[in-house]
Scaffold this motif. Structure first.
Motif, PDB file in Angstrom:
ATOM      1  N   PHE A  76       0.857  -1.184   0.000  1.00  0.00           N
ATOM      2  CA  PHE A  76       0.000   0.000   0.000  1.00  0.00           C
ATOM      3  C   PHE A  76       0.899   1.242   0.000  1.00  0.00           C
ATOM      4  O   PHE A  76       1.692   1.440   0.917  1.00  0.00           O
ATOM      5  CB  PHE A  76      -0.903   0.008   1.228  1.00  0.00           C
ATOM      6  CG  PHE A  76      -2.034  -0.983   1.168  1.00  0.00           C
ATOM      7  CD1 PHE A  76      -3.353  -0.550   1.104  1.00  0.00           C
ATOM      8  CD2 PHE A  76      -1.793  -2.353   1.183  1.00  0.00           C
ATOM      9  CE1 PHE A  76      -4.406  -1.450   1.045  1.00  0.00           C
ATOM     10  CE2 PHE A  76      -2.837  -3.265   1.126  1.00  0.00           C
ATOM     11  CZ  PHE A  76      -4.147  -2.808   1.053  1.00  0.00           C
ATOM     12  N   VAL A  77       0.765   2.071  -1.029  1.00  0.00           N
ATOM     13  CA  VAL A  77       1.654   3.217  -1.216  1.00  0.00           C
ATOM     14  C   VAL A  77       0.867   4.525  -1.110  1.00  0.00           C
ATOM     15  O   VAL A  77      -0.171   4.686  -1.745  1.00  0.00           O
ATOM     16  CB  VAL A  77       2.360   3.159  -2.588  1.00  0.00           C
ATOM     17  CG1 VAL A  77       3.259   4.371  -2.791  1.00  0.00           C
ATOM     18  CG2 VAL A  77       3.164   1.865  -2.721  1.00  0.00           C
ATOM     19  N   ASN A  78       1.397   5.446  -0.303  1.00  0.00           N
ATOM     20  CA  ASN A  78       0.764   6.763  -0.180  1.00  0.00           C
ATOM     21  C   ASN A  78       1.800   7.769   0.310  1.00  0.00           C
ATOM     22  O   ASN A  78       2.149   7.789   1.484  1.00  0.00           O
ATOM     23  CB  ASN A  78      -0.408   6.702   0.798  1.00  0.00           C
ATOM     24  CG  ASN A  78      -1.311   7.909   0.709  1.00  0.00           C
ATOM     25  OD1 ASN A  78      -0.890   8.973   0.252  1.00  0.00           O
ATOM     26  ND2 ASN A  78      -2.545   7.760   1.126  1.00  0.00           N
ATOM     27  N   GLY A  79       2.284   8.600  -0.603  1.00  0.00           N
ATOM     28  CA  GLY A  79       3.297   9.586  -0.234  1.00  0.00           C
ATOM     29  C   GLY A  79       2.731  10.899   0.239  1.00  0.00           C
ATOM     30  O   GLY A  79       3.479  11.823   0.568  1.00  0.00           O
ATOM     31  N   LEU A 122       1.651  -3.084  -6.405  1.00  0.00           N
ATOM     32  CA  LEU A 122       1.520  -1.892  -5.566  1.00  0.00           C
ATOM     33  C   LEU A 122       0.107  -1.348  -5.695  1.00  0.00           C
ATOM     34  O   LEU A 122      -0.439  -1.284  -6.795  1.00  0.00           O
ATOM     35  CB  LEU A 122       2.500  -0.799  -6.006  1.00  0.00           C
ATOM     36  CG  LEU A 122       3.996  -1.107  -6.038  1.00  0.00           C
ATOM     37  CD1 LEU A 122       4.758   0.122  -6.506  1.00  0.00           C
ATOM     38  CD2 LEU A 122       4.507  -1.549  -4.679  1.00  0.00           C
ATOM     39  N   PHE A 123      -0.472  -0.976  -4.560  1.00  0.00           N
ATOM     40  CA  PHE A 123      -1.727  -0.228  -4.615  1.00  0.00           C
ATOM     41  C   PHE A 123      -1.396   1.213  -4.234  1.00  0.00           C
ATOM     42  O   PHE A 123      -1.000   1.499  -3.103  1.00  0.00           O
ATOM     43  CB  PHE A 123      -2.776  -0.776  -3.650  1.00  0.00           C
ATOM     44  CG  PHE A 123      -3.939   0.162  -3.455  1.00  0.00           C
ATOM     45  CD1 PHE A 123      -4.626   0.679  -4.553  1.00  0.00           C
ATOM     46  CD2 PHE A 123      -4.330   0.551  -2.194  1.00  0.00           C
ATOM     47  CE1 PHE A 123      -5.680   1.573  -4.385  1.00  0.00           C
ATOM     48  CE2 PHE A 123      -5.384   1.438  -2.010  1.00  0.00           C
ATOM     49  CZ  PHE A 123      -6.063   1.952  -3.111  1.00  0.00           C
ATOM     50  N   VAL A 144       0.703  -2.158 -11.088  1.00  0.00           N
ATOM     51  CA  VAL A 144       0.224  -1.060 -10.240  1.00  0.00           C
ATOM     52  C   VAL A 144      -1.291  -0.964 -10.316  1.00  0.00           C
ATOM     53  O   VAL A 144      -1.876  -0.961 -11.397  1.00  0.00           O
ATOM     54  CB  VAL A 144       0.843   0.286 -10.677  1.00  0.00           C
ATOM     55  CG1 VAL A 144       0.159   1.460  -9.982  1.00  0.00           C
ATOM     56  CG2 VAL A 144       2.335   0.312 -10.379  1.00  0.00           C
ATOM     57  N   ILE A 145      -1.912  -0.906  -9.136  1.00  0.00           N
ATOM     58  CA  ILE A 145      -3.340  -0.600  -9.024  1.00  0.00           C
ATOM     59  C   ILE A 145      -3.403   0.808  -8.446  1.00  0.00           C
ATOM     60  O   ILE A 145      -2.715   1.095  -7.458  1.00  0.00           O
ATOM     61  CB  ILE A 145      -4.061  -1.575  -8.067  1.00  0.00           C
ATOM     62  CG1 ILE A 145      -3.841  -3.029  -8.496  1.00  0.00           C
ATOM     63  CG2 ILE A 145      -5.555  -1.244  -7.973  1.00  0.00           C
ATOM     64  CD1 ILE A 145      -3.004  -3.817  -7.559  1.00  0.00           C
ATOM     65  N   SER A 146      -4.186   1.692  -9.042  1.00  0.00           N
ATOM     66  CA  SER A 146      -4.214   3.061  -8.542  1.00  0.00           C
ATOM     67  C   SER A 146      -5.557   3.723  -8.813  1.00  0.00           C
ATOM     68  O   SER A 146      -6.185   3.485  -9.848  1.00  0.00           O
ATOM     69  CB  SER A 146      -3.103   3.890  -9.203  1.00  0.00           C
ATOM     70  OG  SER A 146      -3.140   5.225  -8.748  1.00  0.00           O
TER      71      SER A 146
END
Length: 198
Positions: A76-79, A122-123, A144-146
């Motif tokens: 789970f990605v969130n910058g 990656l989500f 990548v899921i976004s």
């Protein structure tokens, strides 16, 4: 209509209603948009593009089906500091890795992050905020899921979810759905292993 198709259609209607309730259809201002997404846009109102909710539901269903078939982890990605807790909580809930710190270019390419965590995908909660991570994922052939709003070019996103990406409700809803799918898959695999062991 067969019983299978009826159930599938019913699920789609329920999912689309849920997406409408959280404002998934509300895109960005019409002056900020990617013309390549025209087929996913239904209309415009008050200078705002409106997503076709059927297309949004289809894109979300495709992403969830893909995740349900993965054997490794979803990171789970969130910058974005403002929304990072959403990704952290969803990842923790289903025991998946999370990247929620500020980072520099080369984070994925220059580290063994993908291999050491057995990451299959990656989500990314907001493709606009984390565009360079998407580019690095493409170089590493990591799917990548976004969440993909009307202003984002989706050509490097493997499974774009066409939806408003600024709403906390949307981010919670999609993150929790993905977390649910991963949990369900883990429980199913655990039950199978118990059955084999027995």
């Amino acid at each position: 209509m067969g019983i299978k198709n009826f159930k599938k259609q019913k699920k789609s209607i329920v999912l689309n209603d849920l997406l409408l309730n959280v404002g998934s259809h509300l895109g960005h201002l019409t002056c900020y948009w990617d013309p390549k997404l025209a087929r996913f846009i239904l209309n415009r109102r008050n200078k705002i593009h409106l997503f076709n909710i059927d297309k949004s539901g289809e894109s979300l269903s495709q992403a969830l089906r893909f995740i349900s078939k993965l054997s490794g982890n979803v990171c789970f990605v969130n910058g974005n500091e403002k929304f990072s807790s959403i990704s952290q909580e969803a990842a923790f809930r289903c025991l998946q890795p999370a990247l929620t710190d500020n980072w520099t270019n080369g984070l994925l390419i220059n580290n063994n992050l993908i291999k050491t965590n057995a990451i299959d995908a990656l989500f990314i909660i907001n493709g606009c905020d984390d565009s360079f991570i998407i580019k690095e994922s493409d170089k590493l052939n990591v799917p990548v899921i976004s969440i993909n709003d009307t202003d984002i070019n989706s050509h490097l996103i493997t499974y774009p979810i066409f939806s408003n990406d600024n709403s906390l409700k949307i981010q919670h809803f999609v993150s929790n759905l993905i977390s649910d799918v991963i949990l369900e898959k883990s429980l199913y695999n655990f039950a199978i292993s118990l059955k084999k062991g027995g």
